[in-house]
Design a protein around this motif. Structure first.
Motif, PDB file in Angstrom:
ATOM      1  N   LEU A   7       0.831  -1.187   0.188  1.00 36.86           N
ATOM      2  CA  LEU A   7       0.002   0.096   0.044  1.00 36.86           C
ATOM      3  C   LEU A   7       0.786   1.319   0.160  1.00 36.86           C
ATOM      4  O   LEU A   7       0.451   2.299  -0.611  1.00 36.86           O
ATOM      5  N   GLY A   8       1.803   1.176   0.621  1.00 34.43           N
ATOM      6  CA  GLY A   8       2.542   2.469   0.768  1.00 34.43           C
ATOM      7  C   GLY A   8       2.483   3.334   1.925  1.00 34.43           C
ATOM      8  O   GLY A   8       1.275   3.034   2.580  1.00 34.43           O
ATOM      9  N   PRO A   9       3.223   4.215   2.599  1.00 35.31           N
ATOM     10  CA  PRO A   9       3.017   5.132   3.701  1.00 35.31           C
ATOM     11  C   PRO A   9       1.877   6.168   3.369  1.00 35.31           C
ATOM     12  O   PRO A   9       1.275   6.698   4.581  1.00 35.31           O
ATOM     13  N   ALA A  10       1.393   6.505   2.432  1.00 42.99           N
ATOM     14  CA  ALA A  10       0.387   7.715   2.433  1.00 42.99           C
ATOM     15  C   ALA A  10      -0.904   7.455   3.074  1.00 42.99           C
ATOM     16  O   ALA A  10      -1.246   8.503   3.535  1.00 42.99           O
ATOM     17  N   ALA A  11      -1.089   6.278   3.036  1.00 40.37           N
ATOM     18  CA  ALA A  11      -2.544   6.173   3.811  1.00 40.37           C
ATOM     19  C   ALA A  11      -2.414   6.045   5.299  1.00 40.37           C
ATOM     20  O   ALA A  11      -3.649   6.274   6.142  1.00 40.37           O
ATOM     21  N   TYR A  12      -1.458   6.367   5.893  1.00 44.40           N
ATOM     22  CA  TYR A  12      -1.345   6.231   7.234  1.00 44.40           C
ATOM     23  C   TYR A  12      -0.775   7.352   8.002  1.00 44.40           C
ATOM     24  O   TYR A  12      -0.875   7.543   9.060  1.00 44.40           O
ATOM     25  N   GLY A  13      -0.649   8.444   7.404  1.00 47.88           N
ATOM     26  CA  GLY A  13      -0.200   9.872   7.700  1.00 47.88           C
ATOM     27  C   GLY A  13      -1.543  10.527   8.672  1.00 47.88           C
ATOM     28  O   GLY A  13      -1.124  10.881   9.916  1.00 47.88           O
ATOM     29  N   PRO A  14      -2.677  10.157   8.705  1.00 43.67           N
ATOM     30  CA  PRO A  14      -3.830  10.806   9.276  1.00 43.67           C
ATOM     31  C   PRO A  14      -3.833  10.115  10.647  1.00 43.67           C
ATOM     32  O   PRO A  14      -4.080  10.829  11.850  1.00 43.67           O
ATOM     33  N   LEU A  15      -3.500   8.664  10.771  1.00 42.14           N
ATOM     34  CA  LEU A  15      -3.238   8.085  11.959  1.00 42.14           C
ATOM     35  C   LEU A  15      -2.115   8.741  12.505  1.00 42.14           C
ATOM     36  O   LEU A  15      -2.358   8.804  13.990  1.00 42.14           O
ATOM     37  N   ALA A  16      -1.051   8.791  12.053  1.00 45.05           N
ATOM     38  CA  ALA A  16       0.078   9.214  12.829  1.00 45.05           C
ATOM     39  C   ALA A  16      -0.217  10.724  13.485  1.00 45.05           C
ATOM     40  O   ALA A  16       0.146  10.925  14.498  1.00 45.05           O
ATOM     41  N   ASP A  17      -1.042  11.396  12.609  1.00 42.76           N
ATOM     42  CA  ASP A  17      -1.143  12.905  13.238  1.00 42.76           C
ATOM     43  C   ASP A  17      -2.027  12.825  14.530  1.00 42.76           C
ATOM     44  O   ASP A  17      -1.624  13.542  15.491  1.00 42.76           O
ATOM     45  N   VAL A  18      -3.025  11.961  14.408  1.00 39.52           N
ATOM     46  CA  VAL A  18      -3.917  12.092  15.675  1.00 39.52           C
ATOM     47  C   VAL A  18      -2.977  11.399  17.002  1.00 39.52           C
ATOM     48  O   VAL A  18      -3.253  11.813  17.740  1.00 39.52           O
ATOM     49  N   LEU A  19      -2.220  10.390  16.582  1.00 35.24           N
ATOM     50  CA  LEU A  19      -1.328   9.844  17.766  1.00 35.24           C
ATOM     51  C   LEU A  19      -0.544  10.782  18.168  1.00 35.24           C
ATOM     52  O   LEU A  19      -0.292  10.949  19.497  1.00 35.24           O
ATOM     53  N   ALA A  20       0.186  11.432  17.186  1.00 37.65           N
ATOM     54  CA  ALA A  20       1.051  12.631  17.892  1.00 37.65           C
ATOM     55  C   ALA A  20       0.537  13.628  18.479  1.00 37.65           C
ATOM     56  O   ALA A  20       1.123  14.438  19.471  1.00 37.65           O
ATOM     57  N   VAL A  23       0.069 -13.356 -11.576  1.00 39.17           N
ATOM     58  CA  VAL A  23      -0.017 -13.152 -13.022  1.00 39.17           C
ATOM     59  C   VAL A  23      -0.570 -11.954 -13.588  1.00 39.17           C
ATOM     60  O   VAL A  23      -0.524 -11.530 -14.677  1.00 39.17           O
ATOM     61  N   MET A  24      -0.432 -10.798 -12.561  1.00 38.53           N
ATOM     62  CA  MET A  24      -0.888  -9.563 -12.740  1.00 38.53           C
ATOM     63  C   MET A  24       0.455  -8.764 -13.037  1.00 38.53           C
ATOM     64  O   MET A  24       0.302  -7.828 -13.497  1.00 38.53           O
ATOM     65  N   ALA A  25       1.634  -9.325 -12.877  1.00 45.65           N
ATOM     66  CA  ALA A  25       2.982  -8.675 -13.065  1.00 45.65           C
ATOM     67  C   ALA A  25       2.982  -8.474 -14.801  1.00 45.65           C
ATOM     68  O   ALA A  25       2.707  -9.158 -15.719  1.00 45.65           O
ATOM     69  N   GLY A  26       3.855  -7.113 -14.770  1.00 42.44           N
ATOM     70  CA  GLY A  26       4.117  -6.927 -16.351  1.00 42.44           C
ATOM     71  C   GLY A  26       5.371  -7.375 -16.818  1.00 42.44           C
ATOM     72  O   GLY A  26       5.899  -8.175 -15.917  1.00 42.44           O
ATOM     73  N   ASP A  27       5.773  -7.174 -18.004  1.00 47.29           N
ATOM     74  CA  ASP A  27       6.871  -7.738 -18.441  1.00 47.29           C
ATOM     75  C   ASP A  27       8.281  -7.389 -17.720  1.00 47.29           C
ATOM     76  O   ASP A  27       9.293  -7.851 -17.863  1.00 47.29           O
ATOM     77  N   ASP A  28       8.185  -6.302 -17.035  1.00 51.82           N
ATOM     78  CA  ASP A  28       9.338  -5.960 -16.024  1.00 51.82           C
ATOM     79  C   ASP A  28       9.403  -6.724 -14.728  1.00 51.82           C
ATOM     80  O   ASP A  28      10.206  -6.375 -13.754  1.00 51.82           O
ATOM     81  N   GLY A  29       8.333  -7.631 -14.567  1.00 48.60           N
ATOM     82  CA  GLY A  29       8.313  -8.391 -13.240  1.00 48.60           C
ATOM     83  C   GLY A  29       7.705  -7.627 -11.953  1.00 48.60           C
ATOM     84  O   GLY A  29       7.951  -8.161 -11.139  1.00 48.60           O
ATOM     85  N   LEU A  30       7.081  -6.572 -12.320  1.00 47.28           N
ATOM     86  CA  LEU A  30       6.432  -5.785 -11.213  1.00 47.28           C
ATOM     87  C   LEU A  30       4.921  -5.811 -11.339  1.00 47.28           C
ATOM     88  O   LEU A  30       4.329  -5.786 -12.352  1.00 47.28           O
ATOM     89  N   LEU A  31       4.565  -5.977 -10.244  1.00 48.57           N
ATOM     90  CA  LEU A  31       3.142  -5.872  -9.873  1.00 48.57           C
ATOM     91  C   LEU A  31       2.494  -4.601 -10.137  1.00 48.57           C
ATOM     92  O   LEU A  31       3.160  -3.519  -9.700  1.00 48.57           O
ATOM     93  N   PRO A  32       1.325  -4.426 -10.596  1.00 50.59           N
ATOM     94  CA  PRO A  32       0.591  -2.901 -10.624  1.00 50.59           C
ATOM     95  C   PRO A  32       0.424  -2.529  -9.244  1.00 50.59           C
ATOM     96  O   PRO A  32       0.396  -3.408  -8.071  1.00 50.59           O
ATOM     97  N   PRO A  33       0.099  -1.272  -8.916  1.00 50.80           N
ATOM     98  CA  PRO A  33      -0.133  -0.941  -7.530  1.00 50.80           C
ATOM     99  C   PRO A  33      -1.383  -1.382  -6.783  1.00 50.80           C
ATOM    100  O   PRO A  33      -2.064  -1.868  -7.566  1.00 50.80           O
ATOM    101  N   TRP A  34      -1.524  -1.727  -5.534  1.00 50.96           N
ATOM    102  CA  TRP A  34      -2.227  -2.416  -4.802  1.00 50.96           C
ATOM    103  C   TRP A  34      -3.516  -2.064  -5.202  1.00 50.96           C
ATOM    104  O   TRP A  34      -4.723  -2.812  -5.221  1.00 50.96           O
TER     105      TRP A  34
END
Length: 241
Positions: free
Chosen positions: A13-26, A114-125
């Motif tokens: 998922l990556g870090p972007a979704a967690y900023g609001p929770l971190a802000d509230v805890l802080a 099976v979702m991986a591209g020719d570069d062996g990488l999956l698309p974003p979640w």
């Protein structure tokens, strides 16, 4: 209780979704931050090393792993002496008696690979699922766009990889917060292990749609872990440095 909270984001998922929770805890006079992921494409050892280094630098006292990051938390605890509790949030767990754990169940790994591209990488979640199915997980279309834009491209090999699992992690101060039934099996495991546990009526990204409510439940579970930790202090001294 003042803590130094480190949120471990799902590598899918990556870090972007967690900023609001971190802000509230802080905002509750606690220090809180979201761990960064290493540059993509990364391997599980890359993620583990990055999380461990950030945990040590931050002198974290309370880990908050979400989703796939739950599989990394036992190793972070084992190598970070300042960690006093781990609050798993709708997170994957290793098998209690395992010495290593897969990063994804075999059937799910087959489905995703099976979702991986020719570069062996999956698309974003955010592109693994139908848009109509994902929409309710986000508080707004803008949030979907933000998370989608920042989600890493994970190598397909990641889902067929394994992580080590340190001994003793299940008896340390741990707690589990579930959102609905997505991780019902993990919630059951946590309860069987005697961990403090709680359930919120929400979906997998409830920490993004209701960060205030989730932060309150996490802090309450942390208080319960403090009692658990005091009772198990002699066992904690046996942890590897």
């Amino acid at each position: 209780m003042a803590d130094r909270w480190l949120l471990l984001p799902s590598p899918f998922l990556g870090p972007a979704a967690y900023g609001p929770l971190a802000d509230v805890l802080a905002a509750h006079s606690d220090a809180a931050r979201v761990a960064d992921l290493p540059p993509s494409p990364f391997t599980p050892p890359d993620v583990l090393a990055s999380f461990a280094a950030q945990a040590a630098d931050f002198a974290v006292t309370a880990l908050v792993p979400h989703s796939n990051a739950g599989l990394y938390a036992p190793s972070i605890w084992a190598t970070t002496p300042t960690v006093a509790a781990t609050i798993y949030v709708d997170a994957a767990l290793p098998a209690p008696d395992a010495t290593q754990t897969p990063l994804a169940p075999p059937a799910f790994a087959d489905h995703v690979a099976v979702m991986a591209g020719d570069d062996g990488l999956l698309p974003p979640w955010t592109r693994w699922w139908d848009a109509a199915e994902l929409g309710p997980l986000f508080p707004s279309p803008e949030w979907f766009t933000r998370v989608d834009r920042n989600a890493p491209a994970v190598p397909a090999a990641y889902v067929r990889s394994f992580l080590p699992v340190p001994a003793g992690w299940t008896v340390e101060p741990n707690a589990y917060l579930a959102f609905g039934e997505t991780y019902a099996a993990e919630l059951s495991t946590a309860r069987d292990l005697g961990w403090p546990a709680d359930v919120m009526d929400g979906q997998h990204l409830h920490l993004l749609t209701d960060p205030d409510g989730v932060a309150a439940r996490i802090r309450a579970l942390r208080e319960r872990c403090a009692t658990q930790g005091a009772a198990q202090l002699p066992k904690r001294r046996l942890r590897s440095p």
